[in-house]
Write a protein that holds these residues in place. Sequence first.
Motif, PDB file in Angstrom:
ATOM      1  N   HIS A 177       0.849  -1.205   0.000  1.00 53.00           N
ATOM      2  CA  HIS A 177       0.000   0.000   0.000  1.00 53.00           C
ATOM      3  C   HIS A 177       0.875   1.242   0.000  1.00 53.00           C
ATOM      4  O   HIS A 177       1.789   1.370   0.817  1.00 53.00           O
ATOM      5  CB  HIS A 177      -0.898  -0.005   1.235  1.00 53.00           C
ATOM      6  N   ARG A 178       0.591   2.166  -0.901  1.00 51.89           N
ATOM      7  CA  ARG A 178       1.314   3.442  -0.915  1.00 51.89           C
ATOM      8  C   ARG A 178       0.554   4.454  -0.068  1.00 51.89           C
ATOM      9  O   ARG A 178      -0.590   4.798  -0.367  1.00 51.89           O
ATOM     10  CB  ARG A 178       1.460   3.972  -2.348  1.00 51.89           C
ATOM     11  N   LEU A 179       1.176   4.909   0.989  1.00 50.69           N
ATOM     12  CA  LEU A 179       0.538   5.840   1.913  1.00 50.69           C
ATOM     13  C   LEU A 179       0.339   7.196   1.244  1.00 50.69           C
ATOM     14  O   LEU A 179       1.237   7.718   0.591  1.00 50.69           O
ATOM     15  CB  LEU A 179       1.420   5.997   3.153  1.00 50.69           C
ATOM     16  N   THR A 180      -0.850   7.776   1.395  1.00 46.80           N
ATOM     17  CA  THR A 180      -1.151   9.095   0.841  1.00 46.80           C
ATOM     18  C   THR A 180      -1.842   9.944   1.901  1.00 46.80           C
ATOM     19  O   THR A 180      -2.107   9.485   3.016  1.00 46.80           O
ATOM     20  CB  THR A 180      -2.070   8.990  -0.395  1.00 46.80           C
ATOM     21  N   GLU A 181      -2.172  11.167   1.532  1.00 44.95           N
ATOM     22  CA  GLU A 181      -2.825  12.083   2.473  1.00 44.95           C
ATOM     23  C   GLU A 181      -4.190  11.564   2.914  1.00 44.95           C
ATOM     24  O   GLU A 181      -4.675  11.934   3.992  1.00 44.95           O
ATOM     25  CB  GLU A 181      -2.975  13.468   1.847  1.00 44.95           C
ATOM     26  N   THR A 182      -4.820  10.716   2.126  1.00 46.11           N
ATOM     27  CA  THR A 182      -6.123  10.179   2.524  1.00 46.11           C
ATOM     28  C   THR A 182      -5.999   9.253   3.734  1.00 46.11           C
ATOM     29  O   THR A 182      -6.979   9.015   4.431  1.00 46.11           O
ATOM     30  CB  THR A 182      -6.790   9.413   1.366  1.00 46.11           C
ATOM     31  N   ASP A 183      -4.803   8.731   3.968  1.00 47.44           N
ATOM     32  CA  ASP A 183      -4.574   7.871   5.134  1.00 47.44           C
ATOM     33  C   ASP A 183      -4.319   8.677   6.409  1.00 47.44           C
ATOM     34  O   ASP A 183      -4.364   8.121   7.508  1.00 47.44           O
ATOM     35  CB  ASP A 183      -3.357   6.964   4.898  1.00 47.44           C
ATOM     36  N   ALA A 184      -4.023   9.960   6.250  1.00 48.48           N
ATOM     37  CA  ALA A 184      -3.550  10.765   7.381  1.00 48.48           C
ATOM     38  C   ALA A 184      -4.454  10.723   8.613  1.00 48.48           C
ATOM     39  O   ALA A 184      -3.957  10.594   9.740  1.00 48.48           O
ATOM     40  CB  ALA A 184      -3.322  12.206   6.943  1.00 48.48           C
ATOM     41  N   PRO A 185      -5.795  10.819   8.481  1.00 45.93           N
ATOM     42  CA  PRO A 185      -6.628  10.798   9.692  1.00 45.93           C
ATOM     43  C   PRO A 185      -6.506   9.504  10.493  1.00 45.93           C
ATOM     44  O   PRO A 185      -6.806   9.493  11.695  1.00 45.93           O
ATOM     45  CB  PRO A 185      -8.054  10.964   9.135  1.00 45.93           C
ATOM     46  N   GLU A 186      -6.078   8.412   9.857  1.00 43.40           N
ATOM     47  CA  GLU A 186      -5.917   7.136  10.541  1.00 43.40           C
ATOM     48  C   GLU A 186      -4.483   6.899  11.001  1.00 43.40           C
ATOM     49  O   GLU A 186      -4.187   5.855  11.593  1.00 43.40           O
ATOM     50  CB  GLU A 186      -6.338   5.981   9.616  1.00 43.40           C
ATOM     51  N   VAL A 187      -3.618   7.869  10.735  1.00 42.67           N
ATOM     52  CA  VAL A 187      -2.196   7.699  11.030  1.00 42.67           C
ATOM     53  C   VAL A 187      -1.683   8.749  12.009  1.00 42.67           C
ATOM     54  O   VAL A 187      -1.024   8.430  13.003  1.00 42.67           O
ATOM     55  CB  VAL A 187      -1.364   7.751   9.718  1.00 42.67           C
ATOM     56  N   VAL A 188      -1.971  10.008  11.734  1.00 39.39           N
ATOM     57  CA  VAL A 188      -1.410  11.110  12.523  1.00 39.39           C
ATOM     58  C   VAL A 188      -2.149  11.240  13.852  1.00 39.39           C
ATOM     59  O   VAL A 188      -3.373  11.367  13.893  1.00 39.39           O
ATOM     60  CB  VAL A 188      -1.479  12.436  11.741  1.00 39.39           C
ATOM     61  N   GLY A 189      -1.386  11.187  14.934  1.00 40.56           N
ATOM     62  CA  GLY A 189      -1.965  11.342  16.266  1.00 40.56           C
ATOM     63  C   GLY A 189      -2.702  10.125  16.769  1.00 40.56           C
ATOM     64  O   GLY A 189      -3.349  10.178  17.803  1.00 40.56           O
TER      65      GLY A 189
END
Length: 227
Positions: free
Chosen positions: A35-47
Motif C-alpha cells: 500500500h502506498r501511503l497518501t494524504e487520505t490515510d492521514a486521519p488514521e495515522v497522525v496522532g
Amino acid sequence: MSGLAAVLFDMDGTLVDTEVLWWEAVEEIAAGLGHRLTETDAPEVVGRAVEDTAAHLVRTTGASDPDGVATALTTAFQKRVDEGAPMRPGADRLLAELDRAGLPFALVSASPRSVVDSVVGGALAHVPFALTLSADDTVRTKPHPDPYRAAAERLGVPTEACVAVEDSPDGAASADAAGCAVLVVPSLLPVPQGPGRVFAESLEDVTLDSLRRHVHDGAAARSAVQG
C-alpha cells in the motif's frame, strides 16, 4: 481549586518533531504490505495509537496479523526515534519557564512506553516532568479521555485546572473529553475549532501567562456551552 494547576503536554508533534518520523515508519510498513501511503490515510495515522494505525493498514491491505503489523510499526518508529528526535520550536523555552515558576507539568502520550522512554531519555532528558504517561499506562488511550484524567489524578489536580497542549484532532478530543482546557499547536493535521480550545501557530507564541488565561477562558467557554 481555581486557576492553572498543571500543564499536560502531548509528545509527538507537540514537544518533539516525531510526527514526520512516525509517518515515515508507517509509510515503510504500508509499502511492505503493498500500500502506498497518501494524504487520505492521514486521519488514521497522525496522532493515532499504534494499534489504530495497524488496524487501518489491515483493513486497507487485507493483512491478517494486526499484532504483527503493530509490532512492525513500533520497531520502525523506535529505530527512527533512537536516531534523534529534535524538539519543536519554543518547547525548550516554555518548559524552562514553567520549571522556574514551579508549575507542575507532565507528558501525556499515545506512543508506546518504549518510545516515550527513548524520547524522555534523549531529546527530553533535561526536562523535569512530574510524570510521564504512555499508551501502555491506561486501558484506553487517545482519543478517549483516560490519559488526561489519569495524569490529573496522579498530580492531584482537577482536569478543569489543567491546560493540555496538543497538535492533533485525536489528542484534542481526548483532552476535551477529560475536561481540560486545550491549547492546539497543529503540526501535520488541521484541528477543528471547539469550546475550550485555543490555537497558537507555535510554542514560541506561548507563555505561562497565556496558559493561565487559557485555563480561565476554557472553563468559561465550556460553562457557556453547558449552560
